[in-house]
Design an enzyme around this catalytic site. Structure first.
Site, mmCIF file in Angstrom:
data_model
loop_
_atom_site.group_PDB
_atom_site.id
_atom_site.type_symbol
_atom_site.label_atom_id
_atom_site.label_comp_id
_atom_site.label_asym_id
_atom_site.label_seq_id
_atom_site.Cartn_x
_atom_site.Cartn_y
_atom_site.Cartn_z
ATOM 1 N N LYS A 114 51.799 66.162 88.976
ATOM 2 C CA LYS A 114 51.096 67.262 88.303
ATOM 3 C C LYS A 114 51.044 68.503 89.172
ATOM 4 O O LYS A 114 51.086 69.617 88.655
ATOM 5 C CB LYS A 114 49.679 66.830 87.892
ATOM 6 C CG LYS A 114 49.668 65.944 86.666
ATOM 7 C CD LYS A 114 48.365 66.037 85.892
ATOM 8 C CE LYS A 114 48.435 65.184 84.628
ATOM 9 N NZ LYS A 114 47.210 65.152 83.863
ATOM 10 N N LYS A 196 58.774 59.050 80.677
ATOM 11 C CA LYS A 196 57.744 58.569 79.756
ATOM 12 C C LYS A 196 57.571 59.501 78.553
ATOM 13 O O LYS A 196 57.698 60.721 78.709
ATOM 14 C CB LYS A 196 56.427 58.504 80.556
ATOM 15 C CG LYS A 196 55.328 57.719 79.907
ATOM 16 C CD LYS A 196 54.043 57.787 80.728
ATOM 17 C CE LYS A 196 53.109 58.841 80.196
ATOM 18 N NZ LYS A 196 51.725 58.743 80.615
ATOM 19 N N LYS A 199 52.784 63.616 75.878
ATOM 20 C CA LYS A 199 52.123 64.472 74.899
ATOM 21 C C LYS A 199 52.250 65.943 75.268
ATOM 22 O O LYS A 199 52.036 66.806 74.440
ATOM 23 C CB LYS A 199 50.651 64.088 74.812
ATOM 24 C CG LYS A 199 50.053 63.888 76.209
ATOM 25 C CD LYS A 199 48.578 63.918 76.244
ATOM 26 C CE LYS A 199 47.939 62.642 75.795
ATOM 27 N NZ LYS A 199 46.490 62.713 76.035
#
Ligand code: TRP
Length: 333
Positions: A114, A196, A199
């Site tokens: 992140k 992955k 979203k």
């Protein structure tokens, strides 16, 4: 209380709830909800580690909670609530920060990912996020935490923090176990099957939202990236096909081998259509319930209000114990 064990889990209200969240978390919550005392939280405190638009965030928080219910979570039997409504999360989060080492947080792979992605906003919250997650779990004397495999490292840290605290002060926290679905349930991006399903993927064709309509679902599966050898086989060399097999398998509860046998000799086009159909059949009732529930704001408000009240009562018991152990004078509130 009876001898049912306690489950805590949550999803961050960012992006949308994807097929990956559904298979990795939500669907398991629905299966477990009657056998445990469950707390299912929309973990909104976590979401501001990345900058959010306030209007959108508020709207999304409501949508997420409504989707929990639409997916089949019973909001009367279980505790369904917003994390920010229960002050104990932030309170315990602070205390646990003082029992967590910088070195431990530095090793967290999600932090590394992140901070690479949001290089202009590497805030302290992003760094200490796993401690807040530990607080979420430990606050309720949780036995079991159903999460996707990407959260395993955070859960190990929560266990280490609990063990450390208990080592100093005696048995304060239950040391939680992860409940991680089998390999088959790790759902990857439809556009890049080596990463992955996310979203926050800017390419909407990479993920399925659980609210996508049938046409959208079918279109996204048709566009799913595969390979050129035309063989339906379950192999790491064929991540696109493997992912489609995993999705089909997760929804139909068939093993990957059974899926391969079922589609033996068929083309990719046919297989993609079949996967799209089982997914849209699974999601249709959720979408319909969601539309009904969204009209019933009073009911939603009632669920999250009583959820927060019940959660706050449980949280208070743990926090009082923690504060006494740490050495604080008993408070008046
Ligand atoms: N960190 C989790 C995620 O990104 C969300 C989360 C926050 C969570 N607190 C939690 C999950 C506690 C399980 C238990 O998916």
């Amino acid at each position: 209380m009876d001898d049912k064990k306690i489950i805590f889990s949550g999803i961050q209200p960012t992006g949308c709830i994807t097929l990956g969240n559904y298979v990795g978390a939500l669907k398991n919550w629905v299966d477990l909800q009657h056998d445990y005392h469950c707390l299912f939280s929309v973990v909104d405190l976590h979401s501001i580690t990345v900058r959010q638009d306030p209007k959108l965030l508020r709207k999304r928080c409501m949508e997420f909670l409504t989707q929990y219910l639409a997916a089949g979570i019973d909001g009367e039997e279980n505790i369904v609530y917003f994390q920010s409504h229960v002050p104990g999360h932030a309170e315990l989060g602070w205390i646990l920060n003082c029992y967590t080492y910088m070195g431990e947080l530095n090793r967290m792979t999600q932090f590394k990912d992140k901070s690479a992605k949001h290089a202009d906003n590497i805030n302290a919250g992003l760094f200490t996020y796993p401690v807040l997650m530990a607080a979420d779990i430990l606050l309720y004397q949780t036995d079991l935490v159903p999460v996707g495999v990407d959260q395993k490292q955070h859960l190990e840290l929560a266990r280490d923090i609990a063990g450390r605290f208990n080592g100093i002060y005696g048995d304060v926290f239950k040391v939680p176990e992860a409940f991680i679905p089998k390999e088959g349930a790790r759902i990857m991006s439809l556009q890049d099957p080596t990463s992955k399903m996310s979203k926050s993927d800017p390419n909407v064709n990479g993920f399925i939202s659980i609210l996508d309509d049938t046409d959208t679902i079918m279109r996204k599966f048709k566009k799913a990236v595969t390979d050129s050898d035309g063989l339906i086989a379950y192999s790491d060399d064929k991540p696109g096909i493997k992912n489609l097999i995993n999705i089909y398998s997760a929804i139909t509860h068939k093993t990957p081998d059974e899926v391969v046998a079922e589609f033996d000799g068929m083309g990719y086009g046919q297989f993609k259509t079949a996967v799209g159909e089982v997914v849209s059949d699974e999601l249709r009732p959720i979408r319909e319930r969601y539309e009904d529930l969204s009209k019933n704001k009073d009911y939603i408000t009632k669920i999250y209000t009583q959820g927060a009240q019940r959660a706050a009562g449980m949280a208070r018991r743990t926090l009082n114990k923690v504060k006494r152990k740490v050495g604080y004078v008993d408070g008046v509130l």
